[in-house]
Design an enzyme around this catalytic site. Structure first.
Site, PDB file in Angstrom:
ATOM      1  N   THR A 471      -8.464  -5.670   3.186  1.00 15.90           N
ATOM      2  CA  THR A 471      -7.067  -5.718   2.754  1.00 15.90           C
ATOM      3  C   THR A 471      -6.131  -4.954   3.678  1.00 15.90           C
ATOM      4  O   THR A 471      -4.937  -5.210   3.682  1.00 15.90           O
ATOM      5  CB  THR A 471      -6.925  -5.082   1.366  1.00 15.90           C
ATOM      6  OG1 THR A 471      -7.465  -3.753   1.440  1.00 15.90           O
ATOM      7  CG2 THR A 471      -7.691  -5.869   0.316  1.00 15.90           C
ATOM      8  N   ARG A 648       7.114  -1.958  -3.737  1.00 12.56           N
ATOM      9  CA  ARG A 648       7.168  -1.503  -2.353  1.00 12.56           C
ATOM     10  C   ARG A 648       6.055  -2.162  -1.541  1.00 12.56           C
ATOM     11  O   ARG A 648       4.896  -2.167  -1.964  1.00 12.56           O
ATOM     12  CB  ARG A 648       7.009   0.019  -2.304  1.00 12.56           C
ATOM     13  CG  ARG A 648       7.054   0.529  -0.896  1.00 12.56           C
ATOM     14  CD  ARG A 648       6.861   2.031  -0.798  1.00 12.56           C
ATOM     15  NE  ARG A 648       6.972   2.399   0.608  1.00 12.56           N
ATOM     16  CZ  ARG A 648       6.719   3.608   1.079  1.00 12.56           C
ATOM     17  NH1 ARG A 648       6.374   4.568   0.257  1.00 12.56           N
ATOM     18  NH2 ARG A 648       6.833   3.855   2.357  1.00 12.56           N
ATOM     19  N   LYS A 721       3.150  -2.303  -6.146  1.00  8.34           N
ATOM     20  CA  LYS A 721       2.566  -3.106  -7.220  1.00  8.34           C
ATOM     21  C   LYS A 721       1.176  -3.645  -6.877  1.00  8.34           C
ATOM     22  O   LYS A 721       0.378  -3.882  -7.763  1.00  8.34           O
ATOM     23  CB  LYS A 721       3.487  -4.283  -7.552  1.00  8.34           C
ATOM     24  CG  LYS A 721       4.637  -3.914  -8.490  1.00  8.34           C
ATOM     25  CD  LYS A 721       5.323  -5.176  -8.970  1.00  8.34           C
ATOM     26  CE  LYS A 721       6.348  -4.869 -10.058  1.00  8.34           C
ATOM     27  NZ  LYS A 721       7.063  -6.100 -10.457  1.00  8.34           N
ATOM     28  N   GLY A 722       0.919  -3.868  -5.611  1.00 10.27           N
ATOM     29  CA  GLY A 722      -0.378  -4.455  -5.247  1.00 10.27           C
ATOM     30  C   GLY A 722      -0.284  -5.964  -5.231  1.00 10.27           C
ATOM     31  O   GLY A 722       0.379  -6.565  -6.079  1.00 10.27           O
ATOM     32  N   GLU A 725      -4.433 -10.006  -4.998  1.00  9.01           N
ATOM     33  CA  GLU A 725      -4.895 -11.136  -5.795  1.00  9.01           C
ATOM     34  C   GLU A 725      -3.770 -12.079  -6.202  1.00  9.01           C
ATOM     35  O   GLU A 725      -4.013 -13.155  -6.743  1.00  9.01           O
ATOM     36  CB  GLU A 725      -5.660 -10.610  -7.016  1.00  9.01           C
ATOM     37  CG  GLU A 725      -6.927  -9.921  -6.548  1.00  9.01           C
ATOM     38  CD  GLU A 725      -7.651  -9.128  -7.613  1.00  9.01           C
ATOM     39  OE1 GLU A 725      -8.503  -9.713  -8.261  1.00  9.01           O
ATOM     40  OE2 GLU A 725      -7.366  -7.928  -7.767  1.00  9.01           O
TER      41      GLU A 725
HETATM   42 MO1  MOS Z   1     -11.083  -8.279  -7.468  1.00  8.50          MO
HETATM   43  S1  MOS Z   1     -11.868  -9.989  -8.256  1.00  8.50           S
HETATM   44  O1  MOS Z   1     -10.526  -7.483  -8.846  1.00  8.50           O
HETATM   45  O2  MOS Z   1     -12.285  -7.535  -6.608  1.00  8.50           O
END
Ligand code: MOS
Length: 759
Positions: A471, A648, A721-722, A725
């Protein structure tokens, strides 16, 4: 403890390249199985050829006779250790070598250990079992499954959300739909294979294994092996694709550890891609029934989402994405119900945006169908039903920029050029379709610890037991430290992926950037406080600037009265060479045990729909253009535009690639991915990358990511917030709605295939 958020200078962080980019492209960032471990012996799995029954006898003689075979760990050899546990740190309660019961096809029945990989493999293939076989239940339509309500079976899904009287609201609605949708089994196929390398030095056990949860695994492995967690170290510096597959620990880790103890040297087990289908977790197939009722003006008055999910016999793995779909729009009345269908399968588990991906796929398809039924533009339909408050608990959203996302994505995409009439857009032999859908993902954050060391020459070391699963979290943690301590990023080193480091939560649920950055921020602020106090204190280089506002920049302490002091000078007056601070971050609303749980390997999530003050989600809008060949019906996706608002953004480059990767995976879900199951034998059939289809470069053309500015101080101190996904949610529904727009065919069961479109 002061948790007031320092106002971010900018909401968009610099697009700096990953600090490990060079290591990655030059192959120096090794996978776990590449790391040196001394005199390694190789292990291979032998797995069951039936899905249900019992092992009556195992024949190991031929395997033992293979030259180079050192040992075989098999049924009964794990009796001295505890069985695995199902939960956030354990993938399944099935202890495959603990008893003779076979719960699923491909279950581990033995582990061979040999001088070479080839010998171990050959031996594993020569192991034969006599079984007492029973007929397995493969999936939804099989005989012998057990259906039960999901609510309360797991902390992941406590209850079915309900509001108002759905039945009467739906009965009296002017316009309504009632449709069924389904998503197939999907298996994790990360580029890095699953592997465990374990060795003992006296009482000390070291494990190299790709992991999203080194602290959790340390505790769980110690529990299984009945040893002190202080004697276990899990190391996982770089992970080649995780997405949930390397979150919970599987039974293999302890088996390899036992093998290493028996042969007295390091043992390495690299699981073949084929065997990973049965020994790792996966996304189980889901079914949905959605009913929506609305007035002719487009206001929704009734919404019902029923879901069915396959799980294993022993473990209640629940996806439960109805909790997100129930909070998406202003529905009036809501009815949700999720059921588990227990079959003779290995236990499913997390797979990128596990609850939202299948459930929002169903919801957004239904929303598109409803817009068609109303004769309304699908964006307008969503705008009309945009909630002021979250519909279930009536709580405010900490922030919600969904409509802004729609506006910006629609403009960039050219939605105004879309002709609403189905089948009306054409380009030569190609039918052109345009569709859109909403992306949503809960914003959560968990307790996390970090250690920061700053030396007089401006070098910073960040230590945090989080995980670089691709990530870019290592980079953004470094950026946070560089910003707060006023040094260039190239002076920052970041250590992660080792249970000997300060503990971090599981790198799942898109929580890592928020959790890690909040802990790094706190540790940096502790460093700043000490340095500031010394700088303005008696004999300090800024004595007399006690009332000035201080900051760190350019390896200096700078005061707003114009004075500044170089770090090197300050450290000299302090008579120290380095300053080190350790911080424990606990989110607002944390339980008193939150930090204790962090050290115990449990991640206490805060956010999503669980907080008292507000609900916290990141949002996006995804637009897709498809082209369907009028002769062959092949579907192409030349264009994809997504606009996302996620608080952010620490680094626009890494954020963009997360969102882009998520959307590309979404195309795979829409058009390619599905595990085929032999219904008689409850066996996965297409267990390799030749037959398990994923999008390749030729499938992906233009992908545009728009980062919509959003400031949210409520979510966590870092304001993050991230979004790891988020991008993956919504794409498949957007493709399905574009296919409908192009062809007039509504495909409700994924993946969409040529044969679905041939009339
Ligand atoms: Mo993710 S599916 O919460 O690693």
């Amino acid at each position: 403890m002061n948790q007031a958020a320092p106002a971010p200078k900018e909401n968009m962080g610099q697009p700096v390249p990953r600090i490990d980019a060079r290591l990655k492209v030059t192959g120096q960032a090794g996978y776990s199985a590449d790391l040196a471990a001394g005199n390694v012996a190789y292990a291979a799995l032998a797995t069951s050829t039936i899905a249900k029954g019992a092992i009556q006898a195992l024949h190991l003689d031929r395997a033992r006779a293979v030259p180079g075979v050192l040992d075989i760990v098999s049924i009964g050899d794990m009796d001295q250790i505890e069985k695995p546990k199902f939960g956030n740190t354990g993938a399944s309660s099935i202890g495959p070598l603990h008893d003779k019961t076979v719960f699923h096809d491909g279950q581990i029945i033995a582990l061979t250990i040999a001088e070479s990989f080839e010998a171990a493999e050959e031996a594993a293939m020569l192991i034969e079992a006599d079984y007492a076989q029973e007929n397995p239940s493969a999936s939804f339509d099989s005989q012998g499954t057990k259906i039960e309500p999901a609510a309360g079976k797991s902390p992941m899904y406590k209850e079915d959300a309900k509001v108002g009287d759905f039945d009467s609201a739906y009965a009296s609605a002017e316009v309504k739909i009632d449709q069924k949708y389904s998503t197939p089994t999907q298996h994790h196929n990360p580029i890095e294979l699953f592997s465990t390398t374990a060795w003992w030095q006296g009482d000390q056990l070291t494990v190299h294994e790709p992991s999203q949860n080194v602290t959790g695994w340390k505790i769980e492995l110690a529990r299984q092996l009945k040893i002190d967690p202080a004697n276990v170290r899990i190391i996982s510096p770089y992970v080649g694709g995780a997405f949930g597959s390397k979150g919970p620990m599987t039974a293999r880790t302890a088996i390899v550890a036992v093998a290493a103890r028996r042969v007295g040297r390091p043992v390495r087990c690299v699981v073949s891609r084929m065997q990973a289908f049965g020994t790792q977790t996966y996304r189980a197939e889901t079914r949905h029934r959605i009913r929506i009722g609305a007035g002719k003006d487009g206001h929704i008055t009734a919404f019902a989402h029923e879901g069915w999910e396959v799980t294993s016999r022993p473990d209640p793995y629940v996806v439960g994405g109805a909790s997100a779909t129930a909070r998406m729009y202003n529905y009036g009345s809501v009815l949700t119900h999720v059921s588990l269908v227990r079959a003779d399968r290995n236990t499913p588990g997390y797979m990128r945006s596990p609850p939202e991906t299948p459930y929002v796929y169903a919801l957004e398809n239904a929303m598109d169908e409803m817009a068609v039924a109303l004769g309304m533009d699908p964006i307008e339909f969503r705008r009309i039903n945009e909630p002021q408050k979250e519909p279930i608990g009536g709580k405010p959203f900490s922030s919600r920029s969904l409509l802004k996302c729609y506006e910006q994505a629609a403009r960039a995409f050219g939605w105004s050029r879309r002709e609403a009439r189905v089948g009306s857009m054409r380009d030569g032999d190609w039918l052109v379709g345009m569709g859109c859908a909403t992306a949503i993902y809960p914003t959560a954050v968990a307790p996390c610890a970090a250690r920061i060391r700053l030396t007089a020459d401006g070098q910073v070391r960040v230590q945090c037991g989080s995980h670089e699963i691709g990530t870019g979290v290592r980079t953004v943690a470094g950026q946070m430290a560089a910003e707060r301590l006023g040094v260039d990023l190239d002076k920052v080193s970041v250590e992660m992926g080792d249970s000997a480091l300060p503990p971090a939560p599981v790198s799942g649920g898109s929580i890592s950037t928020a959790s890690v950055c909040s802990a790094v921020l706190k540790a940096c602020d502790a460093v700043r406080q000490k340095l500031f106090a010394a700088a303005v204190g008696e004999g300090g280089p800024l004595a007399g600037s006690g009332n000035a506002k201080l900051d760190m920049a350019g390896e200096k302490i700078v005061a707003d009265d114009g004075k500044s002091a170089a770090l090197s000078d300050l450290f000299k007056t302090m008579q120290i060479g380095a300053i080190e601070e350790y911080a424990e971050f606990a989110p607002r609303g944390s339980s008193p045990e939150a930090l204790k749980k962090l050290y115990a390997g449990e991640s206490e999530f805060h956010g999503g729909d669980q907080d008292q003050d507000s609900v916290k989600y990141a949002f996006g809008a995804e637009f897709v253009e498809v082209r369907v060949n009028s002769h062959t019906r092949e579907v192409r996706v030349p264009r994809l535009v997504g606009a996302f608002a996620a608080g952010r953004i620490m680094n626009t480059r890494t954020a963009r690639s997360q969102l882009m990767g998520g959307m590309i995976w979404g195309i795979g879900q829409a058009l390619h991915e599905a595990t085929e199951i032999d219904q008689r034998h409850a066996r996965y059939v297409n267990r390799d990358l030749q037959d398990y289809l994923v999008p390749v470069n030729a499938d992906i053309k233009e992908v545009e990511v728009i980062l919509v500015p959003e400031i949210d101080h409520e979510v966590n101190p870092a304001g993050v917030k991230g979004l790891g996904e988020l991008g993956n949610v919504g794409t498949a529904a957007a493709v399905a709605s574009a296919v409908y727009h192009a062809t007039g065919k509504r495909i409700r069961d994924l993946p969409i295939r040529i044969e679905d479109l041939v009339t």
